[in-house]
Design a protein around this motif. Structure first.
Motif, PDB file in Angstrom:
ATOM      1  N   PRO A 140      21.249  90.115  56.862  1.00 21.04           N
ATOM      2  CA  PRO A 140      20.947  89.941  58.423  1.00 21.04           C
ATOM      3  C   PRO A 140      19.905  90.938  58.549  1.00 21.04           C
ATOM      4  CG  PRO A 140      22.635  90.578  58.185  1.00 21.04           C
ATOM      5  CD  PRO A 140      23.003  90.359  56.920  1.00 21.04           C
ATOM      6  N   GLU A 141      19.602  91.577  57.435  1.00 17.54           N
ATOM      7  CA  GLU A 141      19.256  92.990  57.826  1.00 17.54           C
ATOM      8  C   GLU A 141      18.366  93.385  56.360  1.00 17.54           C
ATOM      9  OE1 GLU A 141      21.471  96.897  59.361  1.00 17.54           O
ATOM     10  OE2 GLU A 141      21.306  97.594  57.377  1.00 17.54           O
ATOM     11  N   GLU A 158      15.880  96.633  61.425  1.00 17.79           N
ATOM     12  CA  GLU A 158      15.835  95.454  61.690  1.00 17.79           C
ATOM     13  C   GLU A 158      16.812  94.029  61.864  1.00 17.79           C
ATOM     14  OE1 GLU A 158      13.404  91.959  63.686  1.00 17.79           O
ATOM     15  OE2 GLU A 158      12.889  92.770  62.753  1.00 17.79           O
ATOM     16  N   LYS A 159      17.863  93.827  62.428  1.00 19.79           N
ATOM     17  CA  LYS A 159      19.545  93.123  62.375  1.00 19.79           C
ATOM     18  C   LYS A 159      19.610  92.513  62.785  1.00 19.79           C
ATOM     19  CE  LYS A 159      24.390  93.661  61.208  1.00 19.79           C
ATOM     20  NZ  LYS A 159      25.386  94.724  61.478  1.00 19.79           N
ATOM     21  N   GLU A 160      19.619  90.894  62.738  1.00 17.48           N
ATOM     22  CA  GLU A 160      20.524  89.549  63.218  1.00 17.48           C
ATOM     23  C   GLU A 160      21.468  90.119  63.725  1.00 17.48           C
ATOM     24  OE1 GLU A 160      19.929  84.982  62.397  1.00 17.48           O
ATOM     25  OE2 GLU A 160      18.598  86.304  61.187  1.00 17.48           O
ATOM     26  N   LEU A 161      21.850  89.850  65.014  1.00 16.67           N
ATOM     27  CA  LEU A 161      22.848  89.689  65.406  1.00 16.67           C
ATOM     28  C   LEU A 161      22.811  87.984  66.109  1.00 16.67           C
ATOM     29  CD1 LEU A 161      22.408  92.145  68.474  1.00 16.67           C
ATOM     30  CD2 LEU A 161      23.466  92.727  65.248  1.00 16.67           C
ATOM     31  N   THR A 166      18.275  90.201  68.178  1.00 19.45           N
ATOM     32  CA  THR A 166      18.051  91.199  67.303  1.00 19.45           C
ATOM     33  C   THR A 166      18.209  92.433  67.471  1.00 19.45           C
ATOM     34  OG1 THR A 166      15.403  91.241  67.054  1.00 19.45           O
ATOM     35  CG2 THR A 166      16.329  89.718  65.546  1.00 19.45           C
ATOM     36  N   LEU A 168      17.068  96.413  66.641  1.00 15.49           N
ATOM     37  CA  LEU A 168      15.893  97.157  65.963  1.00 15.49           C
ATOM     38  C   LEU A 168      16.318  98.756  66.344  1.00 15.49           C
ATOM     39  CD1 LEU A 168      13.427  97.639  64.169  1.00 15.49           C
ATOM     40  CD2 LEU A 168      12.195  98.228  67.255  1.00 15.49           C
TER      41      LEU A 168
END
Length: 311
Positions: A140-141, A158-161, A166, A168
Motif C-alpha cells: 500500500p506504500e 504515499e500510503k493507501e489507507l 491516502t 502523503l
C-alpha cells in the motif's frame, strides 16, 4: 563516446577480467568517464515516480555489481547482494550538480524495485547514497522523489489507507559537499492520534550532550539531534497553547554559538530562535518575527525539561 559504446566497453572489459585473460596492449581499464557515460544525462528538476520503476528494461543495459563496487563503493552491491543472482541494476540518470555528481540507480528483485541516489565529488570520489524511491507490487506504500534546481531532494511517500483515502508524507533533504544527508523539513497529511506528536527528526542520531527531546506538557516539544559537525544541530519545535487556540511548528539547522548556547536564523524570513542549554533543560526565545510558523498571539518561547531516553 555515446552511451552504447560506453556500455560495450564496460561489459567487454569486465568479461575479459572475469575470464582471467591477459589484456592486450590496446586494452585499457574502465575509467570514471566510461562509467558516467552509461547513465542517461539529465537535468534538474528531475522526478522519478514509483510506478515508473516497474517499467521493464532489457538486461543488455544492466550494470554488473563489480562495476558499481569499483566506482560507488560496496554500499549497493555488497557481499549480501552479490549472493543474490536475481538482483539486477540499471542506470537511470546522471546529473551534474554545482558541487556534487548524482547517479540514480535502480535495483530490481522479484518484481520489486528500489532507486538509489549515489553522490560523488567532482573528481568521481564516492561520498554516499540514499534510498529515494521504491515500488513493491501489492504494497500500500509507494515512494517517489524529486531533485530540484537547488539540489534539494524531496522524497514523497504515499500510503493507501482505504479505497478512498491516502496519506502523503514529504521529506526534504539537503546533501553536503561531503555527501552527508540532512533532513531539512517534513510535511505530512497522515493521521495522528490524540496526544501524539509526529517528530520528523526522531530517528536521527543523538550523541551530542545536548541532543534529545525536551518537553513542557504533552503537546510541546523541542527536539534536538546531531548536526553534520560538532558546531551544528538539527531541531524540531512544536507547541500548542490556549487549549489548542494557538499553535506553532518549525524545524531546521541551528549552530552552537557557545558552550551552552545556540541559534537558528531562517533563510526565507526574519525568524530567528535562540537556544539556552543547561543541565537537563533548554530555554528558547524568538529573535525576530516567526509569524510564518506560529499563530499571531503566541511565540516560540519558554523552558523545556529533557526527557529520559527510552531504551
Amino acid at each position: 563516446m555515446n552511451r552504447l559504446l560506453a556500455l560495450l566497453l564496460v561489459f567487454g572489459i569486465l568479461s575479459g577480467c572475469g575470464s582471467g585473460k591477459k589484456r592486450s596492449p590496446g586494452d585499457r581499464p574502465v575509467t570514471f568517464e566510461d562509467f558516467k557515460a552509461i547513465f542517461p544525462a539529465s537535468q534538474t528538476p528531475y522526478r522519478l515516480y514509483a510506478d515508473s520503476l516497474l517499467l521493464k528494461q532489457p538486461d543488455s543495459v544492466s550494470v554488473k555489481p563489480d562495476v558499481l563496487k569499483q566506482f560507488l563503493s560496496d554500499t549497493i552491491a555488497g557481499p549480501d547482494t552479490l549472493k543474490n543472482n536475481r538482483l539486477k541494476y540499471f542506470p537511470l540518470a546522471y546529473i551534474a550538480g554545482s558541487n556534487l555528481q548524482y547517479f540514480v540507480i535502480k535495483a530490481v528483485d522479484k518484481g520489486a524495485a528500489t532507486a538509489y541516489i549515489c553522490f560523488t565529488d567532482k573528481k568521481g570520489r564516492y561520498l554516499g547514497r540514499m534510498t529515494a524511491a521504491k515500488k513493491v507490487p501489492g504494497s500500500p506504500e509507494d515512494m517517489s522523489f524529486t531533485l530540484d534546481s537547488r539540489y534539494t531532494i524531496k522524497v514523497s511517500t504515499e500510503k493507501e489507507l482505504s479505497a478512498t483515502a491516502t496519506a502523503l508524507r514529504e521529506d526534504f533533504y539537503s546533501v553536503g559537499e561531503d555527501g552527508g544527508v540532512t533532513l531539512v523539513m517534513t510535511n505530512s497529511n497522515g493521521p495522528t492520534s490524540a496526544g501524539q506528536i509526529f517528530n520528523p527528526i526522531d530517528t536521527l542520531p543523538r550523541k551530542h550532550k545536548y541532543s534529545g527531546d525536551y518537553t513542557s506538557g504533552e503537546m510541546n516539544i523541542v527536539s534536538i539531534r546531531d548536526g553534520q559537525d560538532p558546531k551544528s544541530f538539527q531541531f524540531f519545535i512544536t507547541f500548542s497553547k490556549d487549549n489548542g487556540g494557538c499553535k506553532g511548528e518549525i524545524n531546521g539547522i541551528g549552530h552552537y554559538t557557545g558552550s551552552n548556547k545556540g541559534e537558528y536564523k531562517d533563510k526565507e524570513t526574519s525568524c530567528g530562535i535562540a537556544f539556552q542549554f543547561s543541565s537537563g533543560r533548554v530555554s528558547i526565545r524568538e529573535v525576530g518575527g516567526c509569524g510564518a510558523y506560529r499563530g499571531i498571539k503566541c511565540f516560540f518561547e519558554g523552558g523545556f525539561a529533557k526527557k529520559k531516553k527510552e531504551e
